[in-house]
Design a protein around this motif. Structure first.
Motif, PDB file in Angstrom:
ATOM      1  N   UNK A 246       4.625  41.396  -8.614  1.00  0.00           N
ATOM      2  CA  UNK A 246       4.544  42.819  -8.944  1.00  0.00           C
ATOM      3  C   UNK A 246       4.520  43.655  -7.673  1.00  0.00           C
ATOM      4  N   UNK A 247       3.738  43.189  -6.711  1.00  0.00           N
ATOM      5  CA  UNK A 247       3.651  43.916  -5.442  1.00  0.00           C
ATOM      6  C   UNK A 247       5.024  44.028  -4.794  1.00  0.00           C
ATOM      7  N   UNK A 248       5.772  42.934  -4.816  1.00  0.00           N
ATOM      8  CA  UNK A 248       7.096  42.938  -4.182  1.00  0.00           C
ATOM      9  C   UNK A 248       8.002  43.955  -4.862  1.00  0.00           C
ATOM     10  N   UNK A 249       7.977  43.996  -6.182  1.00  0.00           N
ATOM     11  CA  UNK A 249       8.843  44.931  -6.903  1.00  0.00           C
ATOM     12  C   UNK A 249       8.473  46.365  -6.573  1.00  0.00           C
ATOM     13  N   UNK A 250       7.176  46.663  -6.662  1.00  0.00           N
ATOM     14  CA  UNK A 250       6.752  48.035  -6.422  1.00  0.00           C
ATOM     15  C   UNK A 250       7.067  48.464  -5.003  1.00  0.00           C
ATOM     16  N   UNK A 251       6.792  47.615  -4.052  1.00  0.00           N
ATOM     17  CA  UNK A 251       7.051  48.020  -2.674  1.00  0.00           C
ATOM     18  C   UNK A 251       8.524  48.071  -2.345  1.00  0.00           C
ATOM     19  N   UNK A 252       9.335  47.294  -3.032  1.00  0.00           N
ATOM     20  CA  UNK A 252      10.769  47.419  -2.805  1.00  0.00           C
ATOM     21  C   UNK A 252      11.234  48.809  -3.191  1.00  0.00           C
TER      22      UNK A 252
ATOM     23  N   UNK B  59       2.193  33.049   7.247  1.00  0.00           N
ATOM     24  CA  UNK B  59       2.738  33.999   6.286  1.00  0.00           C
ATOM     25  C   UNK B  59       3.950  33.406   5.581  1.00  0.00           C
ATOM     26  N   UNK B  60       4.017  33.597   4.301  1.00  0.00           N
ATOM     27  CA  UNK B  60       5.103  33.005   3.518  1.00  0.00           C
ATOM     28  C   UNK B  60       5.475  33.902   2.337  1.00  0.00           C
ATOM     29  N   UNK B  61       4.518  34.104   1.428  1.00  0.00           N
ATOM     30  CA  UNK B  61       4.802  34.817   0.187  1.00  0.00           C
ATOM     31  C   UNK B  61       5.490  36.157   0.367  1.00  0.00           C
TER      32      UNK B  61
ATOM     33  N   UNK C 231       9.191  36.790  -1.055  1.00  0.00           N
ATOM     34  CA  UNK C 231       9.421  37.573  -2.257  1.00  0.00           C
ATOM     35  C   UNK C 231      10.074  38.924  -1.991  1.00  0.00           C
ATOM     36  N   UNK C 232       9.822  39.492  -0.814  1.00  0.00           N
ATOM     37  CA  UNK C 232      10.375  40.830  -0.614  1.00  0.00           C
ATOM     38  C   UNK C 232      11.758  40.813   0.009  1.00  0.00           C
ATOM     39  N   UNK C 233      11.976  39.916   0.928  1.00  0.00           N
ATOM     40  CA  UNK C 233      13.268  39.960   1.619  1.00  0.00           C
ATOM     41  C   UNK C 233      13.968  38.607   1.685  1.00  0.00           C
ATOM     42  N   UNK C 234      13.369  37.590   1.096  1.00  0.00           N
ATOM     43  CA  UNK C 234      13.946  36.234   1.126  1.00  0.00           C
ATOM     44  C   UNK C 234      14.356  35.827   2.542  1.00  0.00           C
ATOM     45  N   UNK C 235      13.572  36.223   3.502  1.00  0.00           N
ATOM     46  CA  UNK C 235      13.870  35.799   4.857  1.00  0.00           C
ATOM     47  C   UNK C 235      14.957  36.631   5.520  1.00  0.00           C
TER      48      UNK C 235
END
Lengths: 416, 323, 291
Positions: free
Chosen positions: B147-153, B256-258, B262-266
């Motif tokens: 959810x965090x990733x979606x909102x921050x995107x 750091x990983x998640x 989740x936000x930029x896939x690397x």
């Protein structure tokens, strides 16, 4: 000195913790109903074969690979495991799946009601590495309302890439957050491979030692997709904002989408758009659509091979497929089941034509290349292509260096 | 060890017992004495140690062994000595991920400590309503990363995001936060700081409780302002907690990983490809478990070094008591 | 520090009263802004959990769903007959782990903080060192260990490895080190042995630290996905995190229901945190020290 026992810890000799003869099955889950459906399947089988215990583990898709491989690594391998697109090439080339021919020949098992392409797709080096209960392939989804509004004919199997682009131009409208895109094309490896193949290019050479993405035809295919984005017909990664192309269609902002196989239909069913299915447009080299073949394979070092074979046969029998067809997203692998009313009477088929375009695309279905370390190369190719989709560089500029990197990795792998 | 003070009182029983034993046995002085304190010490740590022998020592031993093998999970591990470590040093991605991770750590640590400490100080009262604020700040820690990733995107979106909208009021041009190399990693760091706020803030809050209030009262009587009180009382007595926060944040941020995944896939172009993400890929997608294990142990060496430096230089400044 | 100073103190001027108030107000504004930002994802999660599929991603984002889809929540029980088991399992495992770890870690931490014995620092540093190896590579060895102990597919396989942890020991040791020694010394003068001091003096004084560790252990155990996924295989034994993962398929995502499950899963965590705050933020007075 400490090494021997340490190595020994990882042997699967000594068997799993289940009673001997148990068939342990691990399958990824696609639907909430999977747990019960597969359990019911196992129970039906056990009623018919009282001497063969079956333990089915349905595992969430998210953790599936990790679970299977951790189990194998720690000496608790499943006897039968389900397998998806990216992992199959690796499994196969590591020789991990049992060649089913050995078991089939012994009893003259009838394979005739399977779609021949399914069997071909599961053959590697003359070995049959698994069997399956369903298959899937890439198609195009479109929004009928938007076509009606623009006064255009619906897409069908005759469309060429040019038809696709010219229609897309007429269907793209609006600006900013409410823009409707005429032709959303996915940029993950599957739709891109399709584009490459349909323009006459290739990804790997026959023997898997060369990367052929830098050939003229491959570059043309990739550039064709990049041009869609360049022209504003397809969104940039930014504009997608983390949504999948299918989700864009769901929210009414896409007229045509090339990204998903039949699972897209189930997603779209949850929405409110009037959607339908058509085969992919034909590139200069005809239509090429990625063949999604999951499979059930028997582990080569399974200690209950015969029992596993019995259960595997049941899973892909007409009876077995029929009983789980509600949970299958793809098309049943056996023709009689695919043509049965359970499939043809379903809402997605009746109202949205989610069967014929798939059957029409079957002859041109293209399996993934069987190269070991497939996942590694996909990763490199994906990351390498990023600048193409954001418009910074052209395919011709980027693909040669992507191929160089991939070939380096291939060389490394072959040196081992 | 620096920082532990001794008082005469604490040693009395031990000294008495030792003296008694000495007098009666007349043993040579260098034999170790099993006095009450030592025995108590061992008994208290016993449950933990027994547990650790299995679940920490054995497990680490095996994973260290794995780093000396080539193993594709499917066949048996094949012993290859230090070849994995050698290969790492000629691996381009290895260096890229180290660079990304180090930059991330350097951005993350100062931000998280200052922000968490400030928020903890501000929220450290029993005033009603503050409990609500504390829970609000804590919430990101337990929110689903998805959810965090979606909102921050969304927030970071260059065309429609609120952040660019906000900057636009000040006449600043929109920035392509997540899709351009120079801003992607800072954006990830920002989200990580925000997400970790709950953890560090709570630790600081707990640490603040341990500072006796009478010290503040006395200082106020002295005419000391808030800054003086912070500098002379709060900060020194908070150092054990700050130290813990620092050490654990460093350990955590190196892993750091998640957020990056989740936000930029690397991406874009591997600018946010972190060490642990690469490690994971090697182990479970590329079937190079031995290589992944080597990466883990190399990280271990780095973290040992970093933590050792922290202990060496900062432990002297850690006050367990004032004055 | 004499009382003479009080009389010579100058009363604050009127102007600085206003300045103080302005500072306080801007402080509140900043705090509120941060709180708002912190809650946005929560708002999105709740909002999405009540939406229908097509409204999840429309733009501009819709915060209030067209109609509240309670079915997103109800369907979780309907489609997953084991949903209640999963909730219960998560509680059971989490509570066991929290209580056991608080005990074991505090015992070890007490010894490292207050007792002297040969090897004390070495063992402590070894614990610290063990925190520096990423968990990922420990997964397979731990699995092998579990298999050898015959514990696979049991809740014991999740509880036993979590009975103690280096981070718990480290955290509590730091807190114990900062407890004023006077109280312990007083107890020792009274003749209390080490266990009594630990149980009756140190632990009660450490409520903030224990509450903090307890909350975080609760969260970490409750949200753990990989360990239950790998060690368990019978569906009725899964925990809630694994159960939630069944909502998404290999290629499709069911956002509404996933958010519904996440929201449900979050509630115990928020409750635990709120309850623990009573102990974490005790306010101004701490110890019963005189003067």
């Amino acid at each position: 000195m400490l090494l021997a026992p340490a190595c020994g810890l990882f042997e699967s000799g000594g068997g799993s913790s289940e009673e001997p003869g148990t068939v342990v099955v691990m399958l990824p889950s696609d639907n909430p109903g999977d747990i019960q459906a597969r359990q019911a399947l196992a129970e039906a089988f056990m009623k018919q074969h009282e001497d063969i215990p079956v333990k089915i583990q349905v595992i969430p898709a998210e953790g599936y690979d990790q679970k299977v491989f951790t189990s194998i690594a720690a000496g608790e391998p499943p006897d039968i495991f389900g397998s998806g697109d990216v992992i199959i090439p690796t499994i196969v080339s590591k020789n991990y799946a049992l060649d089913l021919n050995t078991l089939i020949e012994k009893e003259d098992y009838d394979l005739s009601s399977f779609y021949p392409q399914v069997l071909d797709g599961l053959r590697f080096d003359g070995k049959l590495v698994g069997l399956t209960d369903n298959w899937d392939t890439q198609v195009m989804y479109y929004n009928r309302e938007l076509f009606d509004k623009a006064g255009l004919d619906y897409p069908d199997g005759t469309w060429t890439w040019d038809d696709f682009v010219s229609n897309a131009r007429q269907l793209t409208e609006g600006e900013g957050p409410e823009k409707v895109f005429g032709a959303v094309h996915g940029t993950w490896f599957v739709p891109i491979f399709d584009a490459v193949w349909s323009f006459g290019g290739e990804v790997f050479s026959e023997d898997g030692s060369e990367c052929l993405l830098d050939s003229k035809e491959s570059v043309a295919g990739v550039q064709a997709v990049a041009d869609l984005i360049e022209e504003g017909l397809s969104p940039t990664p930014e504009q997608l904002e983390g949504q999948s192309p299918t989700q864009l269609l769901l929210s009414g902002r896409a007229a045509m989408v090339i990204d998903a196989g039949r699972w897209g239909a189930f997603e779209l069913q949850e929405g409110r758009v009037d959607w339908a299915v058509a085969p992919l447009p034909k590139g200069p080299a005809g239509r090429q659509n990625f063949f999604h073949l999951g499979m059930f394979a028997i582990a080569r070092n399974s200690d209950s091979k015969e029992n596993a074979w019995e259960f595997l046969k049941y899973m892909v029998s007409k009876e077995g497929i029929q009983s789980t067809v509600d949970n299958l997203q793809g098309i049943p692998a056996r023709k009689p089941v695919a043509k049965s009313s359970v499939v043809t009477d379903s809402a997605i088929v009746q109202e949205h034509d989610a069967l014929d375009p798939f059957l029409e695309s079957l002859p041109t279905a293209h399996t993934a290349p069987y190269v070991e370390d497939f996942a590694v190369y996909i990763d490199t190719i994906g990351a390498g292509m990023d600048p193409i989709w954001s418009g910074e560089k052209s395919a011709a500029e980027v693909l040669p260096s992507v191929c160089d990197k991939v070939e380096e990795q291939i060389a490394e792998q072959q040196a081992q | 060890m620096a920082g532990t003070s001794t008082t005469g009182v604490a040693n009395e029983p031990a000294v008495a017992a030792a003296a008694a034993a000495d007098a009666s046995a007349k043993k040579p002085p260098r034999r170790p004495r099993l006095n009450k304190e030592t025995l108590a010490g061992y008994l208290f740590i016993a449950p933990g140690v027994i547990h650790s022998l299995l679940f920490i020592v054995f497990v680490l031993f095996v994973s260290a062994f794995l780093s000396l093998t080539r193993w594709d999970l499917v066949s048996s591990p094949e012993f290859i000595g230090i070849q994995n470590y050698v290969d790492l040093f000629s691996d381009e991605l290895f260096f890229i991920t180290i660079k990304n991770t180090v930059i991330f750590v350097l951005m993350f640590i100062p931000l998280t400590i200052t922000l968490s400490l400030s928020v903890a100080l501000a929220a450290n009262t029993k005033l009603r309503g503050l409990a609500f604020f504390r829970t609000a700040y804590f919430f990101p820690y337990v929110a689903s990363m998805v959810a965090v990733a979606i909102v921050f995107r969304w927030l970071f979106s260059s065309d429609y995001g609120l952040i660019n909208g906000f900057l636009g009021w000040f006449g600043i041009d929109p920035v392509n936060w997540l899709n351009s190399c120079s801003t992607a990693l800072p954006s990830i760091a920002f989200v990580s700081v925000w997400k970790g706020l709950g953890w560090n803030m709570t630790l600081f809050l707990a640490g603040l409780q341990g500072i006796p209030s009478h010290l503040y009262e006395a200082a106020a009587l002295d005419g000391a302002g808030r800054w003086r009180q912070f500098r002379d009382i709060t900060w020194p007595l908070l150092t054990p907690t700050t130290f813990f926060v620092l050490v654990t944040s460093v350990l955590g941020s190196f892993q750091v990983f998640d957020t990056a995944y989740l936000m930029t896939q690397g991406g874009p172009e591997r600018c946010t490809y972190t060490y642990l993400y690469y490690l994971y890929q090697q182990g479970f997608r590329f079937f190079n478990m031995g290589y992944a294990a080597a990466m883990a142990w190399l990280l271990f060496a780095v973290l040992i070094a970093v933590t050792f430096i922290q202990f060496k230089f900062l432990n002297k400044r850690v006050n367990y008591e004032l004055g | 520090m004499s009382s003479a100073d009080v009389s010579t103190r100058v009363p604050p001027a009127q102007g600085s009263q206003v300045a103080k108030r302005a500072r306080r107000l801007s402080g509140y504004v900043a705090l509120s802004f941060l709180a708002a930002v912190s809650l946005i994802p929560f708002a999105w999660m709740i909002s999405t959990s009540f939406k229908q599929r097509f409204e999840v991603f429309i733009y501009p984002p819709r915060w209030i769903p067209e109609s509240l889809q309670w079915d997103n929540y109800l369907s979780l029980w309907r489609d997953f007959p084991f949903w209640n088991n999963w909730i219960f399992n998560s509680f059971k495992i989490t509570i066991f782990v929290v209580l056991a770890q608080l005990l074991v870690c505090s015992m070890s931490a007490y010894a490292f903080a207050r007792l002297r014995f040969p090897g004390r620092d070495l063992i402590f540093y070894l614990y610290l060192g063990s925190m520096m190896v990423p968990d990922v590579v420990n997964l397979i060895p731990t699995f092998v260990l579990m298999r050898s102990l015959g514990l696979l597919d049991s809740h014991a396989s999740l509880i036993i490895p979590a009975l103690a942890s280096a981070i718990g020991i480290f955290m509590l040791r730091q807190f114990f080190l900062s407890i004023p020694r006077e109280l312990e010394d007083a107890a020792r003068v009274d003749g209390a042995g080490y266990w009594r001091i630990y149980w009756d003096v140190i632990l009660p004084l450490s409520k903030p630290a224990l509450a903090t560790l307890g909350v975080f252990l609760f969260i970490w155990t409750w949200t753990d996905f990989i360990t239950p996924l790998i060690f368990l295989s019978s569906p009725e034994k899964y925990t809630l995190t694994v159960g939630q993962a069944f909502i998404n398929g290999q290629r499709s995502s069911d956002w509404e229901r996933l958010m519904a499950a996440n929201v449900m899963s979050l509630i115990p965590l928020l409750i635990v945190y709120l309850a623990a705050q009573r102990h974490i933020v005790q306010g101004v007075t701490l110890t019963g020290l005189k003067g």
